[in-house]
Design a protein around this motif. Sequence first.
Motif, PDB file in Angstrom:
ATOM      1  N   SER A  43      52.499   8.855  61.304  1.00 16.13           N
ATOM      2  CA  SER A  43      51.422   8.053  61.351  1.00 16.13           C
ATOM      3  C   SER A  43      51.320   6.874  60.273  1.00 16.13           C
ATOM      4  O   SER A  43      51.949   6.726  59.278  1.00 16.13           O
ATOM      5  CB  SER A  43      50.046   8.804  60.722  1.00 16.13           C
ATOM      6  N   TRP A  79      49.478   3.634  69.531  1.00 15.38           N
ATOM      7  CA  TRP A  79      50.348   4.758  69.550  1.00 15.38           C
ATOM      8  C   TRP A  79      51.469   4.000  70.197  1.00 15.38           C
ATOM      9  O   TRP A  79      51.653   3.371  71.265  1.00 15.38           O
ATOM     10  CB  TRP A  79      49.806   5.550  70.594  1.00 15.38           C
ATOM     11  N   HIS A  90      56.988   8.800  68.077  1.00 14.48           N
ATOM     12  CA  HIS A  90      55.784   8.554  68.288  1.00 14.48           C
ATOM     13  C   HIS A  90      55.214   8.184  66.935  1.00 14.48           C
ATOM     14  O   HIS A  90      55.240   8.882  65.981  1.00 14.48           O
ATOM     15  CB  HIS A  90      55.043   9.659  68.757  1.00 14.48           C
ATOM     16  N   PHE A  92      51.879   6.787  65.415  1.00  8.42           N
ATOM     17  CA  PHE A  92      50.343   6.797  65.710  1.00  8.42           C
ATOM     18  C   PHE A  92      49.492   5.983  64.538  1.00  8.42           C
ATOM     19  O   PHE A  92      49.865   6.374  63.440  1.00  8.42           O
ATOM     20  CB  PHE A  92      49.942   8.155  65.718  1.00  8.42           C
ATOM     21  N   GLU A  96      44.437   7.961  66.454  1.00  2.15           N
ATOM     22  CA  GLU A  96      45.156   8.619  67.796  1.00  2.15           C
ATOM     23  C   GLU A  96      45.891   9.601  67.598  1.00  2.15           C
ATOM     24  O   GLU A  96      46.090  10.502  68.491  1.00  2.15           O
ATOM     25  CB  GLU A  96      45.923   7.484  68.395  1.00  2.15           C
ATOM     26  N   ARG A  97      46.636  10.035  66.539  1.00  2.00           N
ATOM     27  CA  ARG A  97      47.250  11.222  66.111  1.00  2.00           C
ATOM     28  C   ARG A  97      46.331  12.474  66.300  1.00  2.00           C
ATOM     29  O   ARG A  97      46.968  13.276  66.893  1.00  2.00           O
ATOM     30  CB  ARG A  97      47.899  10.866  64.778  1.00  2.00           C
TER      31      ARG A  97
END
Length: 125
Positions: A43, A79, A90, A92, A96-97
């Motif tokens: 993140s 994202w 990924h 984020f 969004e995570r």
Amino acid sequence: MAKAQESPLQLAASAAWAKGAVDPVALDVSTRLALSDTFLIVSGRSERNTRAIADGIEEELLSDGVKLLRREGKADGRWILLDFGGLVVHIFHDEERGFYALERLWKDCPVLPLDLPAEPSAASE
């Protein structure tokens, strides 16, 4: 050249951590997904931070000879997906995570250890 001996996963995690990524999680998806072996999920605190994390990962893996196959979401920074073949990263934004909850979707996959320092680099703040 210790760097050349590190896995793409560890290189990506270290690069993300150096750029201020939080809550890194690595999942072994090799038995559940034919297109990739590993997910790295991190993140960032803002769109600017997620873009910086993506740039850092791309630069680090490219310098180690790992080619980026696909990138999505960098313009929005909410994202960002970086596909390196066996490794998919990924990145984020915090909100969004929580919403997409990939860790919950892939909860049956083993968590892989990451060798990261206790605190991220102060230079990334």
